[in-house]
Design a protein around this motif. Structure first.
Motif, PDB file in Angstrom:
ATOM      1  N   VAL A  33       0.845  -1.201   0.000  1.00 39.72           N
ATOM      2  CA  VAL A  33       0.000   0.000   0.000  1.00 39.72           C
ATOM      3  C   VAL A  33       0.875   1.244   0.000  1.00 39.72           C
ATOM      4  CG1 VAL A  33      -1.667   1.337   1.347  1.00 39.72           C
ATOM      5  CG2 VAL A  33      -1.996  -1.127   1.043  1.00 39.72           C
ATOM      6  N   ARG A  34       1.942   1.238   0.787  1.00 38.46           N
ATOM      7  CA  ARG A  34       2.856   2.388   0.829  1.00 38.46           C
ATOM      8  C   ARG A  34       3.426   2.667  -0.561  1.00 38.46           C
ATOM      9  NH1 ARG A  34       6.210   0.614   4.442  1.00 38.46           N
ATOM     10  NH2 ARG A  34       5.057   1.536   6.159  1.00 38.46           N
ATOM     11  N   ARG A  35       3.881   1.626  -1.244  1.00 41.84           N
ATOM     12  CA  ARG A  35       4.441   1.798  -2.598  1.00 41.84           C
ATOM     13  C   ARG A  35       3.393   2.323  -3.572  1.00 41.84           C
ATOM     14  NH1 ARG A  35       8.691  -3.080  -3.706  1.00 41.84           N
ATOM     15  NH2 ARG A  35       9.757  -2.943  -1.713  1.00 41.84           N
ATOM     16  N   TYR A  36       2.193   1.802  -3.487  1.00 39.23           N
ATOM     17  CA  TYR A  36       1.109   2.241  -4.368  1.00 39.23           C
ATOM     18  C   TYR A  36       0.805   3.723  -4.149  1.00 39.23           C
ATOM     19  CZ  TYR A  36      -3.431   2.355  -6.685  1.00 39.23           C
ATOM     20  OH  TYR A  36      -4.474   2.664  -7.513  1.00 39.23           O
ATOM     21  N   VAL A  37       0.682   4.119  -2.891  1.00 38.75           N
ATOM     22  CA  VAL A  37       0.361   5.513  -2.573  1.00 38.75           C
ATOM     23  C   VAL A  37       1.492   6.429  -3.036  1.00 38.75           C
ATOM     24  CG1 VAL A  37       0.027   7.146  -0.662  1.00 38.75           C
ATOM     25  CG2 VAL A  37      -1.235   4.983  -0.706  1.00 38.75           C
ATOM     26  N   GLU A  38       2.741   6.052  -2.780  1.00 38.00           N
ATOM     27  CA  GLU A  38       3.869   6.880  -3.209  1.00 38.00           C
ATOM     28  C   GLU A  38       3.882   7.049  -4.723  1.00 38.00           C
ATOM     29  OE1 GLU A  38       7.306   5.054  -1.478  1.00 38.00           O
ATOM     30  OE2 GLU A  38       6.848   5.854   0.520  1.00 38.00           O
ATOM     31  N   LEU A  39       3.655   5.971  -5.446  1.00 32.85           N
ATOM     32  CA  LEU A  39       3.635   6.024  -6.906  1.00 32.85           C
ATOM     33  C   LEU A  39       2.547   6.958  -7.407  1.00 32.85           C
ATOM     34  CD1 LEU A  39       4.502   4.955  -9.732  1.00 32.85           C
ATOM     35  CD2 LEU A  39       2.785   3.162  -9.403  1.00 32.85           C
ATOM     36  N   HIS A  40       1.354   6.810  -6.869  1.00 34.50           N
ATOM     37  CA  HIS A  40       0.236   7.613  -7.354  1.00 34.50           C
ATOM     38  C   HIS A  40       0.279   9.040  -6.835  1.00 34.50           C
ATOM     39  CE1 HIS A  40      -1.720   4.550  -9.715  1.00 34.50           C
ATOM     40  NE2 HIS A  40      -1.267   3.709  -8.819  1.00 34.50           N
ATOM     41  N   ASP A  41       0.818   9.249  -5.651  1.00 36.12           N
ATOM     42  CA  ASP A  41       0.974  10.605  -5.137  1.00 36.12           C
ATOM     43  C   ASP A  41       1.995  11.360  -5.988  1.00 36.12           C
ATOM     44  OD1 ASP A  41       0.448  12.693  -3.222  1.00 36.12           O
ATOM     45  OD2 ASP A  41       2.432  12.285  -2.387  1.00 36.12           O
ATOM     46  N   GLU A  42       3.088  10.709  -6.361  1.00 42.31           N
ATOM     47  CA  GLU A  42       4.088  11.345  -7.224  1.00 42.31           C
ATOM     48  C   GLU A  42       3.496  11.690  -8.586  1.00 42.31           C
ATOM     49  OE1 GLU A  42       7.643   8.966  -7.409  1.00 42.31           O
ATOM     50  OE2 GLU A  42       7.780   8.888  -5.228  1.00 42.31           O
ATOM     51  N   ALA A  43       2.689  10.784  -9.130  1.00 43.35           N
ATOM     52  CA  ALA A  43       2.056  11.043 -10.425  1.00 43.35           C
ATOM     53  C   ALA A  43       1.102  12.238 -10.315  1.00 43.35           C
ATOM     54  CB  ALA A  43       1.302   9.805 -10.906  1.00 43.35           C
ATOM     55  N   TYR A  44       0.364  12.321  -9.211  1.00 42.98           N
ATOM     56  CA  TYR A  44      -0.550  13.445  -8.998  1.00 42.98           C
ATOM     57  C   TYR A  44       0.230  14.752  -8.928  1.00 42.98           C
ATOM     58  CZ  TYR A  44      -3.537  16.717  -6.514  1.00 42.98           C
ATOM     59  OH  TYR A  44      -4.229  17.834  -6.136  1.00 42.98           O
ATOM     60  N   ARG A  45       1.318  14.753  -8.180  1.00 46.89           N
ATOM     61  CA  ARG A  45       2.127  15.964  -8.033  1.00 46.89           C
ATOM     62  C   ARG A  45       2.753  16.374  -9.364  1.00 46.89           C
ATOM     63  NH1 ARG A  45       3.061  17.519  -2.821  1.00 46.89           N
ATOM     64  NH2 ARG A  45       2.426  16.050  -1.239  1.00 46.89           N
ATOM     65  N   ALA A  46       3.215  15.408 -10.137  1.00 43.51           N
ATOM     66  CA  ALA A  46       3.805  15.725 -11.439  1.00 43.51           C
ATOM     67  C   ALA A  46       2.763  16.352 -12.359  1.00 43.51           C
ATOM     68  CB  ALA A  46       4.397  14.461 -12.067  1.00 43.51           C
ATOM     69  N   GLU A  47       1.554  15.815 -12.338  1.00 44.64           N
ATOM     70  CA  GLU A  47       0.484  16.375 -13.168  1.00 44.64           C
ATOM     71  C   GLU A  47       0.108  17.773 -12.693  1.00 44.64           C
ATOM     72  OE1 GLU A  47      -2.420  16.896 -16.098  1.00 44.64           O
ATOM     73  OE2 GLU A  47      -0.650  15.647 -15.978  1.00 44.64           O
ATOM     74  N   ALA A  48       0.048  17.991 -11.393  1.00 38.24           N
ATOM     75  CA  ALA A  48      -0.267  19.324 -10.863  1.00 38.24           C
ATOM     76  C   ALA A  48       0.811  20.321 -11.281  1.00 38.24           C
ATOM     77  CB  ALA A  48      -0.376  19.268  -9.340  1.00 38.24           C
ATOM     78  N   ARG A  49       2.064  19.904 -11.232  1.00 41.28           N
ATOM     79  CA  ARG A  49       3.154  20.784 -11.639  1.00 41.28           C
ATOM     80  C   ARG A  49       3.059  21.100 -13.139  1.00 41.28           C
ATOM     81  NH1 ARG A  49       8.156  22.773 -10.327  1.00 41.28           N
ATOM     82  NH2 ARG A  49       9.734  22.732 -11.954  1.00 41.28           N
ATOM     83  N   ARG A  50       2.786  20.073 -13.947  1.00 37.82           N
ATOM     84  CA  ARG A  50       2.659  20.280 -15.387  1.00 37.82           C
ATOM     85  C   ARG A  50       1.549  21.276 -15.691  1.00 37.82           C
ATOM     86  NH1 ARG A  50      -0.277  19.204 -19.549  1.00 37.82           N
ATOM     87  NH2 ARG A  50      -1.829  18.036 -18.398  1.00 37.82           N
ATOM     88  N   GLN A  51       0.423  21.108 -15.021  1.00 32.28           N
ATOM     89  CA  GLN A  51      -0.699  22.023 -15.261  1.00 32.28           C
ATOM     90  C   GLN A  51      -0.387  23.431 -14.772  1.00 32.28           C
ATOM     91  OE1 GLN A  51      -4.444  20.471 -13.879  1.00 32.28           O
ATOM     92  NE2 GLN A  51      -4.159  18.533 -14.948  1.00 32.28           N
TER      93      GLN A  51
END
Length: 78
Positions: A33-51
């Motif tokens: 679960v920790r790995r899943y959350v880290e992966l998806h949290d990083e993807a969310y942050r990258a998308e927020a930065r891109r936008q």
């Protein structure tokens, strides 16, 4: 606290892996679960930065203040 229901096959496989590794099923599930959350949290942050960067380029930079505030909160982007 979190309870998770697994189908019989997955639970048997998890039990076998836990036994092989000398770990508890909870330890393995927590790690997964920790790995899943880290992966998806990083993807969310990258998308927020891109936008934010895209909007800043379009709007003349007003979103930079927001981006800098978020970055200073946790230092996750750089």
């Amino acid at each position: 606290m979190l309870g998770v229901r697994l189908d019989t096959d997955l639970e048997q496989r998890l039990t076998a892996v836990a036994r092989t590794q000398g770990r508890s099923k909870s330890d393995i599930a927590r790690d997964a679960v920790r790995r899943y959350v880290e992966l998806h949290d990083e993807a969310y942050r990258a998308e927020a930065r891109r936008q934010s960067l895209r909007a800043a380029a379009r709007d003349g930079g007003e979103d930079w203040a927001f981006l800098e505030a978020v970055e200073s909160e946790d230092g996750a982007w750089s």
